[in-house]
Design an enzyme around this catalytic site. Sequence first.
Site, PDB file in Angstrom:
ATOM      1  CD  GLU A  72     -25.828   3.228   4.141  1.00 51.45           C
ATOM      2  OE1 GLU A  72     -26.242   3.590   5.331  1.00 51.45           O
ATOM      3  OE2 GLU A  72     -25.806   3.766   3.188  1.00 51.45           O
ATOM      4  CD  GLU A  80     -28.858   0.981   1.175  1.00 46.24           C
ATOM      5  OE1 GLU A  80     -29.203   2.036   1.336  1.00 46.24           O
ATOM      6  OE2 GLU A  80     -28.537   0.130   2.352  1.00 46.24           O
TER       7      GLU A  80
HETATM    8  P1  P53 Z   1     -33.212   7.104   4.396  1.00 42.96           P
HETATM    9  C1  P53 Z   1     -27.766   8.394   5.575  1.00 42.96           C
HETATM   10  C2  P53 Z   1     -27.032   8.821   4.416  1.00 42.96           C
HETATM   11  C3  P53 Z   1     -26.936   7.865   3.427  1.00 42.96           C
HETATM   12  C4  P53 Z   1     -27.489   6.439   3.511  1.00 42.96           C
HETATM   13  O1  P53 Z   1     -31.945   6.622   4.136  1.00 42.96           O
HETATM   14  C5  P53 Z   1     -28.095   6.228   4.523  1.00 42.96           C
HETATM   15  C6  P53 Z   1     -28.182   7.066   5.536  1.00 42.96           C
HETATM   16  C7  P53 Z   1     -28.939   6.609   6.925  1.00 42.96           C
HETATM   17  O2  P53 Z   1     -29.948   7.034   6.813  1.00 42.96           O
HETATM   18  O3  P53 Z   1     -28.591   4.872   4.687  1.00 42.96           O
HETATM   19  C8  P53 Z   1     -28.936   3.841   3.957  1.00 42.96           C
HETATM   20  O4  P53 Z   1     -34.042   5.881   4.811  1.00 42.96           O
HETATM   21  C9  P53 Z   1     -29.364   2.647   4.647  1.00 42.96           C
HETATM   22  C10 P53 Z   1     -30.789   2.595   4.674  1.00 42.96           C
HETATM   23  C11 P53 Z   1     -31.606   3.801   4.380  1.00 42.96           C
HETATM   24  C12 P53 Z   1     -31.054   4.241   3.174  1.00 42.96           C
HETATM   25  O5  P53 Z   1     -29.777   4.578   3.130  1.00 42.96           O
HETATM   26  O6  P53 Z   1     -32.834   8.004   5.706  1.00 42.96           O
HETATM   27  O7  P53 Z   1     -28.581   1.619   4.299  1.00 42.96           O
HETATM   28  O8  P53 Z   1     -31.351   1.788   5.677  1.00 42.96           O
HETATM   29  O9  P53 Z   1     -33.107   3.623   4.435  1.00 42.96           O
HETATM   30  C13 P53 Z   1     -32.055   5.834   2.743  1.00 42.96           C
HETATM   31  O10 P53 Z   1     -33.863   8.067   3.325  1.00 42.96           O
END
Ligand code: P53
Length: 494
Positions: free
Chosen positions: A202, A392
């Site tokens: 990211e 993801e």
């Molecule tokens: P969490 C923000 C918005 C979209 C993706 O996020 C993001 C984030 C940062 O939090 O991060 C990615 O755990 C990231 C992962 C993360 C996952 O999204 O805040 O690559 O590390 O865990 C989900 O719900």
Amino acid sequence: MTQFPKNFLWGGAIAANQAEGAYNVDGRGLVQTDVTTGGSVNSPRYTTYIDKDGKPGKYASMGHAGGHLPEGAKYAVLEDHYYPNHQAVDFYHRYKEDIKLFAEMGYSVFRLSISWARIFPNGDETEPNQAGLDFYRSVFEECRQYGIEPLVSIWHFDTPLALEQNYGGWKNRKLVDFYVKYAETIMKEYKDLVKYWLTFNEINNTTMFLDMMGGHGTDADYQEGYQVLHNQFVASAKTVRLGKTINPDFVFGNMICGITFYPATCDPADILAAERKWQSGIYYCGDVQVKGAYGTYAKKLWAEHNVELEITEEDLDDLKNGTVDIYTFSYYMSNNVTTHEITDKVAGNFSAGARNPYLTYSDWGWAHDATGLQYYLEKIYDRYQVPLMVVENGLGAFDTVEAGGSIHDDYRIDYHRAHIKAMSDAIANGVDLIAYTTWGCIDIVSAGTGEMRKRYGFIYVDMDDAGNGTLERTPKDSFYWYQKVIASNGQDLE
Ligand code: P53
């Protein structure tokens, strides 16, 4: 009928700092999440320090796009705080059990990140830490034993803390060399075990979040943010070039936080505003990493915030010659953009903008929008025409353990079913999509909030926000559902 190519890679994804725990074991150095507390949907995570007078303090942070360490302060683990990433879900000691469960689901790919601070604890050593190298070798061998292809993020928000503290982090050009040395070390070490590498997770968050969080970013924030990105682009490009000399079969991807931006109204001003978000938030990084040069709009973005970047001729050459082979991204939600006053605003972590009346939202304010994934896939494929991976995608939700121990997470199944259908529709429309790794195959610590109860996994982990629990693993209903999906190559989604 859904459509997925025969060799489509199905699996899941985690990140070192959110899953491994064992934060001070076998010579590992600290990273920022080790000095960052837990938060929630309404309260931020805090990064803790000892200030120049020896007094403890903390600043609100979001891991990678938050506040700043005060002048003269030193990052510190403070006694009266709980740090959820210290133990996380102890993947460091339980990886064999976990990978066995992933294999039971039928994974052909497993995305994980290598912790830089396990390999170079302070980031600037001359020799790597052998215990760190041994750990990942064992993890990759375990994957290979089940025929699982590792997909490795070289960096997932976890620069060694010593590099942040002593060099000021990625705004310092020296980080490029430290990163490339680290990347070279692991690429040589695992050249026969790992084929797929993602340089920066990211990467676009640094500046996109400045835009998203209500526009509170100052010119100085943008100056630093864009320089950080430039340094990371150069590090990524140098790594790709070097990697191809280590093993010409290596496949490199960028990794973009993929958010689909819509105009909130059909006011032409909103259409343009949404397009600007695609440029500043999404294309800015993709254009450099896939096409090898800054986009035509980049100069205007810099000028808006009076940014003056240090870019050399050699850098431009590196960028041109170090482009990635595939475009990979995370996808969780869409966002509405408008130039009008927003009366119905979405409140939640990382979700800003106007509420979309056609969508529902998660308990953390993230829009459920599978069609937004199809839109993103088609738009991005049309722009770059290189293979894509969704690395993801998932639903952070509260789970309930029933009396008998089962977890009925039909909401999570619904979310993934819709997104898999959307991927299939994009493939039917000509998109070359080659992999899908769901976020958090197993419950892990949330990056945004530091919570355990914001669960993404198809495997439940007995652990709460205060660190209580046995860490025992239990398959959820989604585990058995995904097993059928993979076995049928995406045909059986019921
Ligand atoms: P969490 C923000 C918005 C979209 C993706 O996020 C993001 C984030 C940062 O939090 O991060 C990615 O755990 C990231 C992962 C993360 C996952 O999204 O805040 O690559 O590390 O865990 C989900 O719900």
